[in-house]
Write an enzyme that holds these catalytic residues in place. Structure first.
Site, PDB file in Angstrom:
ATOM      1  N   GLY A 234      37.514  49.239  39.860  1.00 43.50           N
ATOM      2  CA  GLY A 234      36.832  48.315  38.954  1.00 43.50           C
ATOM      3  C   GLY A 234      36.197  47.204  39.766  1.00 43.50           C
ATOM      4  CB  SER A 235      34.802  43.981  38.713  1.00 46.56           C
ATOM      5  OG  SER A 235      35.936  43.398  38.090  1.00 46.56           O
ATOM      6  CB  VAL A 238      39.524  43.092  37.253  1.00 41.61           C
ATOM      7  CG1 VAL A 238      40.857  43.615  36.731  1.00 41.61           C
ATOM      8  CG2 VAL A 238      38.744  42.456  36.103  1.00 41.61           C
ATOM      9  N   GLY A 239      39.977  43.230  40.537  1.00 42.25           N
ATOM     10  CA  GLY A 239      40.719  43.747  41.696  1.00 42.25           C
ATOM     11  C   GLY A 239      41.554  42.666  42.365  1.00 42.25           C
ATOM     12  CD  GLU A 256      37.275  54.242  45.718  1.00 47.69           C
ATOM     13  OE1 GLU A 256      37.625  55.160  46.447  1.00 47.69           O
ATOM     14  OE2 GLU A 256      36.190  54.237  45.107  1.00 47.69           O
ATOM     15  CB  CYS A 290      30.818  51.056  43.025  1.00 45.64           C
ATOM     16  SG  CYS A 290      31.211  52.802  43.206  1.00 45.64           S
TER      17      CYS A 290
HETATM   18  P1  NAD Z   1      36.329  45.669  35.371  1.00 44.58           P
HETATM   19  O1  NAD Z   1      36.969  45.207  36.616  1.00 44.58           O
HETATM   20  O2  NAD Z   1      35.553  44.689  34.584  1.00 44.58           O
HETATM   21  O3  NAD Z   1      37.434  46.262  34.386  1.00 44.58           O
HETATM   22  C1  NAD Z   1      38.353  47.256  34.846  1.00 44.58           C
HETATM   23  C2  NAD Z   1      39.550  47.316  33.921  1.00 44.58           C
HETATM   24  O4  NAD Z   1      40.346  46.190  34.197  1.00 44.58           O
HETATM   25  C3  NAD Z   1      39.192  47.278  32.431  1.00 44.58           C
HETATM   26  O5  NAD Z   1      39.350  48.564  31.880  1.00 44.58           O
HETATM   27  C4  NAD Z   1      40.155  46.265  31.842  1.00 44.58           C
HETATM   28  O6  NAD Z   1      41.008  46.868  30.898  1.00 44.58           O
HETATM   29  C5  NAD Z   1      40.983  45.779  33.010  1.00 44.58           C
HETATM   30  N1  NAD Z   1      41.090  44.316  33.014  1.00 44.58           N
HETATM   31  C6  NAD Z   1      40.171  43.413  32.643  1.00 44.58           C
HETATM   32  N2  NAD Z   1      40.628  42.163  32.809  1.00 44.58           N
HETATM   33  C7  NAD Z   1      41.891  42.295  33.290  1.00 44.58           C
HETATM   34  C8  NAD Z   1      42.887  41.372  33.684  1.00 44.58           C
HETATM   35  N3  NAD Z   1      42.702  40.044  33.603  1.00 44.58           N
HETATM   36  N4  NAD Z   1      44.046  41.857  34.158  1.00 44.58           N
HETATM   37  C9  NAD Z   1      44.242  43.180  34.277  1.00 44.58           C
HETATM   38  N5  NAD Z   1      43.350  44.106  33.912  1.00 44.58           N
HETATM   39  C10 NAD Z   1      42.183  43.667  33.430  1.00 44.58           C
HETATM   40  O7  NAD Z   1      35.411  46.907  35.816  1.00 44.58           O
HETATM   41  P2  NAD Z   1      34.585  47.942  34.958  1.00 44.58           P
HETATM   42  O8  NAD Z   1      33.575  47.229  34.112  1.00 44.58           O
HETATM   43  O9  NAD Z   1      35.464  48.924  34.288  1.00 44.58           O
HETATM   44  O10 NAD Z   1      33.826  48.748  36.146  1.00 44.58           O
HETATM   45  C11 NAD Z   1      32.748  48.204  36.824  1.00 44.58           C
HETATM   46  C12 NAD Z   1      33.135  47.714  38.213  1.00 44.58           C
HETATM   47  O11 NAD Z   1      33.838  48.741  38.906  1.00 44.58           O
HETATM   48  C13 NAD Z   1      31.963  47.376  39.101  1.00 44.58           C
HETATM   49  O12 NAD Z   1      32.224  46.205  39.831  1.00 44.58           O
HETATM   50  C14 NAD Z   1      31.876  48.583  40.048  1.00 44.58           C
HETATM   51  O13 NAD Z   1      31.232  48.324  41.270  1.00 44.58           O
HETATM   52  C15 NAD Z   1      33.304  48.918  40.211  1.00 44.58           C
HETATM   53  N6  NAD Z   1      33.475  50.314  40.638  1.00 44.58           N
HETATM   54  C16 NAD Z   1      33.852  50.587  41.924  1.00 44.58           C
HETATM   55  C17 NAD Z   1      33.959  51.907  42.349  1.00 44.58           C
HETATM   56  C18 NAD Z   1      34.311  52.275  43.764  1.00 44.58           C
HETATM   57  O14 NAD Z   1      34.500  53.452  44.022  1.00 44.58           O
HETATM   58  N7  NAD Z   1      34.413  51.329  44.693  1.00 44.58           N
HETATM   59  C19 NAD Z   1      33.695  52.927  41.454  1.00 44.58           C
HETATM   60  C20 NAD Z   1      33.326  52.614  40.162  1.00 44.58           C
HETATM   61  C21 NAD Z   1      33.244  51.299  39.755  1.00 44.58           C
END
Ligand code: NAD
Length: 478
Positions: A234-235, A238-239, A256, A290
């Site tokens: 994810g982002s 949040v990571g 990731e 990403c």
């Molecule tokens: P996001 O980080 O916004 O959300 C990911 C998940 O985190 C959500 O499903 C949500 O339920 C959870 N979340 C949200 N807030 C939280 C909190 N405070 N505590 C715990 N969990 C929480 O990401 P997204 O919109 O699902 O995906 C898009 C992002 O993912 C982009 O930044 C993209 O670059 C990245 N991404 C990276 C890769 C990679 O391989 N490096 C692949 C795909 C996507």
């Protein structure tokens, strides 16, 4: 495929839908039509804990399953994907408003991931080390780390969740799969595929939750004594939260995260091909990848010709962009462009939309931006910055001037020059003469810097879910 909005994606624990009628549900909306397409049961920390306990109970026998059992299971899941490809495509289009080509590519690549993971299982071997002490023997076994939490995103919904879940299960781990609230039906198709393929009860448990409950549910899972490792895709924002929680509870974490991928176009490149694939890399899936090409760095000797070709290619590629998954993702991408305009950057194509709810943004190129959000903020929209530099060294320095380190590309007809540069780039992947949106199930993949920790794909992905155990045998001294 259920088209009725009355369908509710269940929470799945211990091999069955979690039965309580009182479980709240949330609506899943297709952004480009504004329609509710179905609902999903929303887990609270209570259901999250049940899922973790189910994964813990199932681990006791799954950890001793033979590699043949695990290999054949994964191959049956691959066969399920092939047989149900059209449903898998429809679920993705319904939930994420993606183009059909993107959804099909997801099914194809996810299936290839499954086959490669299955192919790698029998090569997981420990070692027999030499020991210093006489009359002793040692063994280093590879063992599954335990129940894992896999948190997957919606943007390459099928590929990324399939890879995480399958790698963990193939390694002998059990899984709590936290599906994205934006694509729970697509993600539940993965759980259905494993169930049809005969995965034992409790080996794969799925939950999803309303965004407002995500923090509490995620913390419950990371803190749970059953969970031994966390995979988060994810982002970076949040990571960072997940990384802190994992540190607090001393759990290893595979991250990731986002990217700001540069494409370096050298003066000996095939300019037409480079322009075409840089443009496609920038706009594909409305830039919500990403691996999207977000920065293009061109050598000054060919800058004028390349800029002309790039503008043309971006205009053409715009037809393949599709639209954003949610209004908030589109709004963020547009705000970054509004900031570019407000700070006086040179916009040579497109620009921000004046409509606040525009889900289909225009392909945009910003020339040599400085002191603006677009410089190093992931836009997740169909836009790119174009920079002109005087030398290879300047290109490397600019490419490395980023918080992120996921994918980079180099365009050159000299393999020697491009390979040399690839070693200087602080990126997890460097692809030469290729679109930035590239990965191979058979090759290592991951980010450095703010793009993440750990490696994925094939045998590298399996390794993430295995731990070494050193066992020694001591004979009587002579
Ligand atoms: P996001 O980080 O916004 O959300 C990911 C998940 O985190 C959500 O499903 C949500 O339920 C959870 N979340 C949200 N807030 C939280 C909190 N405070 N505590 C715990 N969990 C929480 O990401 P997204 O919109 O699902 O995906 C898009 C992002 O993912 C982009 O930044 C993209 O670059 C990245 N991404 C990276 C890769 C990679 O391989 N490096 C692949 C795909 C996507």
């Amino acid at each position: 495929m259920p088209s009725a909005t009355s369908y509710t994606v269940p929470i799945w624990t211990d091999g069955a839908a979690f039965p309580e009628d009182s479980t709240p549900v949330f609506a899943v909306t297709q952004a480009n039509t504004g329609k509710t397409v179905h609902h999903a049961a929303s887990a609270s920390p209570k259901e999250a804990a049940l899922a973790a306990s189910s994964a813990k109970a199932a681990f006791q026998s799954w950890k001793t399953s033979s590699h043949v059992t695990r290999r054949d299971l994964i191959l049956r899941v691959a066969a399920y994907y092939e047989a149900h490809a059209s449903e898998l495509v429809e679920y993705q289009m319904l939930e994420t408003s993606c183009e059909e080509a993107w959804a099909k590519q997801n099914v194809d690549l996810a299936t290839r991931y499954l086959k490669e993971i299955a192919a790698c299982i029998s090569s997981v071997n420990g070692v027999i080390p030499q020991l210093e002490k006489p009359n002793t023997m040692g063994f280093v076994f590879k063992e599954p780390i335990g129940p894992v939490l896999c948190i997957a995103p919606w943007n390459a919904a099928l590929i990324l969740a399939t890879r995480g879940v399958a790698s963990a299960i193939a390694a002998g781990c059990t899984v709590v799969f936290k599906a994205s609230e934006l694509s729970p039906r697509t993600h539940f198709a993965i759980t259905e595929a494993f169930t049809e393929a005969g995965v034992p009860r409790g080996v794969l448990n799925q939950i999803q939750t309303r965004r407002e409950d995500a923090a509490a549910v995620t913390e419950e899972l990371i803190a749970h004594e059953a969970i031994r490792k966390v995979e988060f895709i994810g982002s970076a924002a949040v990571g960072r939260i997940i990384g802190q929680l994992a540190a607090k509870h001393l759990k290893p974490v595979l991250l990731e995260l986002g990217g700001k991928c540069p494409a370096i176009v050298l003066d000996d490149a095939d300019l037409e091909e480079a322009a075409k694939l840089c443009a496609m890399g920038a706009v594909l899936h409305h830039g919500q990848i990403c691996f999207s090409t977000e920065r293009i760095i061109v050598h000054e000797k060919v800058a004028e010709d390349f800029q002309r070709l790039l503008v043309k290619a971006m205009q053409h590629a715009g037809g393949h962009a599709g639209s954003a998954v949610t209004k908030s993702i589109a709004r963020h991408a547009n705000e970054v462009l509004q900031d570019a305009k407000a700070t006086g950057q040179t916009i040579i194509l497109g620009g921000p939309s004046s409509a606040s709810n525009d889900l289909g943004l225009k392909p945009t190129i910003v020339l040599n931006p400085r002191d603006a959000r677009i410089v190093d903020e992931e836009t997740f929209g169909p836009s790119a910055s174009l920079y002109v530099v005087p030398s290879d060294a300047a290109a490397i320095e600019l490419a490395n001037r980023s918080a992120y380190g996921l994918n980079a590309t180099i365009w050159s007809s000299s393999m020697e020059r491009a390979l040399k540069m690839s070693r200087e780039l602080e990126y997890g992947q460097v692809h030469i003469n290729s679109i930035s949106v590239y990965t191979s199930p058979t090759a290592s993949q991951g980010g450095v810097k703010s793009s993440g920790w750990g490696r994925q794909n094939g045998r590298w992905g399996l390794e993430e879910f295995l731990v070494d155990k050193f066992v020694s045998w001591h004979g009587k001294s002579a």
